[in-house]
Design a protein around this motif. Structure first.
Motif, PDB file in Angstrom:
ATOM      1  N   MET A 170       0.853  -1.180   0.000  1.00  0.00           N
ATOM      2  CA  MET A 170       0.000   0.000   0.000  1.00  0.00           C
ATOM      3  C   MET A 170       0.894   1.236   0.000  1.00  0.00           C
ATOM      4  N   ALA A 171       0.750   2.068  -0.993  1.00  0.00           N
ATOM      5  CA  ALA A 171       1.587   3.253  -1.128  1.00  0.00           C
ATOM      6  C   ALA A 171       1.217   4.343  -0.127  1.00  0.00           C
ATOM      7  N   TYR A 172      -0.056   4.424   0.227  1.00  0.00           N
ATOM      8  CA  TYR A 172      -0.544   5.434   1.169  1.00  0.00           C
ATOM      9  C   TYR A 172      -1.215   4.740   2.351  1.00  0.00           C
ATOM     10  N   ARG A 173      -1.080   5.339   3.501  1.00  0.00           N
ATOM     11  CA  ARG A 173      -1.790   4.831   4.675  1.00  0.00           C
ATOM     12  C   ARG A 173      -3.177   5.467   4.677  1.00  0.00           C
ATOM     13  N   VAL A 174      -4.212   4.680   4.901  1.00  0.00           N
ATOM     14  CA  VAL A 174      -5.583   5.166   4.919  1.00  0.00           C
ATOM     15  C   VAL A 174      -6.054   5.219   6.369  1.00  0.00           C
ATOM     16  N   ILE A 175      -6.467   6.414   6.798  1.00  0.00           N
ATOM     17  CA  ILE A 175      -7.006   6.569   8.148  1.00  0.00           C
ATOM     18  C   ILE A 175      -8.389   7.198   8.063  1.00  0.00           C
ATOM     19  N   ARG A 176      -9.201   6.940   9.083  1.00  0.00           N
ATOM     20  CA  ARG A 176     -10.550   7.502   9.130  1.00  0.00           C
ATOM     21  C   ARG A 176     -10.694   8.356  10.374  1.00  0.00           C
ATOM     22  N   THR A 177     -11.406   9.452  10.221  1.00  0.00           N
ATOM     23  CA  THR A 177     -11.716  10.276  11.377  1.00  0.00           C
ATOM     24  C   THR A 177     -12.820   9.601  12.181  1.00  0.00           C
ATOM     25  N   ASP A 178     -12.999  10.055  13.413  1.00  0.00           N
ATOM     26  CA  ASP A 178     -14.096   9.538  14.238  1.00  0.00           C
ATOM     27  C   ASP A 178     -15.443   9.799  13.568  1.00  0.00           C
ATOM     28  N   LYS A 179     -15.572  10.957  12.940  1.00  0.00           N
ATOM     29  CA  LYS A 179     -16.818  11.303  12.252  1.00  0.00           C
ATOM     30  C   LYS A 179     -17.086  10.340  11.095  1.00  0.00           C
ATOM     31  N   ALA A 180     -16.064   9.997  10.346  1.00  0.00           N
ATOM     32  CA  ALA A 180     -16.236   9.044   9.248  1.00  0.00           C
ATOM     33  C   ALA A 180     -16.689   7.697   9.786  1.00  0.00           C
ATOM     34  N   ASP A 181     -16.072   7.246  10.872  1.00  0.00           N
ATOM     35  CA  ASP A 181     -16.480   5.973  11.480  1.00  0.00           C
ATOM     36  C   ASP A 181     -17.935   6.025  11.939  1.00  0.00           C
ATOM     37  N   GLU A 182     -18.322   7.159  12.525  1.00  0.00           N
ATOM     38  CA  GLU A 182     -19.708   7.328  12.989  1.00  0.00           C
ATOM     39  C   GLU A 182     -20.684   7.273  11.816  1.00  0.00           C
ATOM     40  N   LEU A 183     -20.346   7.941  10.725  1.00  0.00           N
ATOM     41  CA  LEU A 183     -21.226   7.968   9.558  1.00  0.00           C
ATOM     42  C   LEU A 183     -21.322   6.594   8.894  1.00  0.00           C
ATOM     43  N   ILE A 184     -20.220   5.865   8.845  1.00  0.00           N
ATOM     44  CA  ILE A 184     -20.254   4.494   8.310  1.00  0.00           C
ATOM     45  C   ILE A 184     -21.153   3.633   9.186  1.00  0.00           C
ATOM     46  N   HIS A 185     -20.998   3.780  10.488  1.00  0.00           N
ATOM     47  CA  HIS A 185     -21.812   3.019  11.436  1.00  0.00           C
ATOM     48  C   HIS A 185     -23.301   3.291  11.217  1.00  0.00           C
ATOM     49  N   ARG A 186     -23.654   4.553  11.013  1.00  0.00           N
ATOM     50  CA  ARG A 186     -25.059   4.924  10.763  1.00  0.00           C
ATOM     51  C   ARG A 186     -25.597   4.273   9.490  1.00  0.00           C
ATOM     52  N   VAL A 187     -24.783   4.315   8.438  1.00  0.00           N
ATOM     53  CA  VAL A 187     -25.199   3.720   7.161  1.00  0.00           C
ATOM     54  C   VAL A 187     -25.458   2.231   7.341  1.00  0.00           C
ATOM     55  N   ILE A 188     -24.548   1.549   8.004  1.00  0.00           N
ATOM     56  CA  ILE A 188     -24.665   0.101   8.180  1.00  0.00           C
ATOM     57  C   ILE A 188     -25.866  -0.249   9.062  1.00  0.00           C
ATOM     58  N   LEU A 189     -26.084   0.524  10.114  1.00  0.00           N
ATOM     59  CA  LEU A 189     -27.256   0.286  10.967  1.00  0.00           C
ATOM     60  C   LEU A 189     -28.552   0.463  10.186  1.00  0.00           C
ATOM     61  N   TYR A 190     -28.615   1.505   9.380  1.00  0.00           N
ATOM     62  CA  TYR A 190     -29.805   1.756   8.567  1.00  0.00           C
ATOM     63  C   TYR A 190     -30.059   0.580   7.616  1.00  0.00           C
ATOM     64  N   VAL A 191     -29.011   0.145   6.935  1.00  0.00           N
ATOM     65  CA  VAL A 191     -29.159  -0.970   5.993  1.00  0.00           C
ATOM     66  C   VAL A 191     -29.601  -2.232   6.733  1.00  0.00           C
ATOM     67  N   ALA A 192     -29.033  -2.476   7.906  1.00  0.00           N
ATOM     68  CA  ALA A 192     -29.401  -3.657   8.694  1.00  0.00           C
ATOM     69  C   ALA A 192     -30.877  -3.603   9.095  1.00  0.00           C
ATOM     70  N   GLU A 193     -31.339  -2.429   9.510  1.00  0.00           N
ATOM     71  CA  GLU A 193     -32.741  -2.278   9.926  1.00  0.00           C
ATOM     72  C   GLU A 193     -33.697  -2.458   8.743  1.00  0.00           C
ATOM     73  N   GLN A 194     -33.306  -1.942   7.587  1.00  0.00           N
ATOM     74  CA  GLN A 194     -34.183  -1.974   6.423  1.00  0.00           C
ATOM     75  C   GLN A 194     -34.121  -3.295   5.647  1.00  0.00           C
ATOM     76  N   PHE A 195     -32.926  -3.889   5.569  1.00  0.00           N
ATOM     77  CA  PHE A 195     -32.735  -5.013   4.652  1.00  0.00           C
ATOM     78  C   PHE A 195     -32.135  -6.262   5.297  1.00  0.00           C
TER      79      PHE A 195
END
Length: 105
Positions: free
Chosen positions: A1-26
């Motif tokens: 991997m040429a670049y290190r990929v990091i996520r902010t806390d906000k990005a993690d929170e938003l991913i978590h929200r998306v996944i929870l929504y998908v889990a609830e709906q589908f």
């Protein structure tokens, strides 16, 4: 991997929200597939950080954001060339008001 990929806390929170929504709906299986797809797309930026495009918004372009478009989501990130780091700031559904979410970072 040429670049290190990091996520902010906000990005993690938003991913978590998306996944929870998908889990609830589908269901859990679809949510886990969605998470795998998002993680794969995000990690691909380590090899190809310029895979994303410059956003349409002039404000976001001036701030140095790039956006990776997946099936239904937008991944907002910045590239630090000096340190070879890609920082993920937000992940939103394309149908959301992403400008409001990014301004809140």
């Amino acid at each position: 991997m040429a670049y290190r990929v990091i996520r902010t806390d906000k990005a993690d929170e938003l991913i978590h929200r998306v996944i929870l929504y998908v889990a609830e709906q589908f269901g859990r299986d679809i949510a886990m597939k969605k998470l795998d797809e998002l993680e794969s797309a995000i990690l691909s930026l380590g090899e190809k950080p310029y895979l994303g495009i410059q956003p349409r918004s002039a404000i976001l372009r001036r701030q140095g954001y790039r956006v990776l478009i997946t099936k239904k989501d937008l991944v907002f990130y910045k590239i630090n060339e000096d340190e070879k780091i890609v920082t993920i700031y937000a992940v939103t559904d394309q149908r959301q008001d992403y400008l409001s979410i990014i301004r809140g970072l």
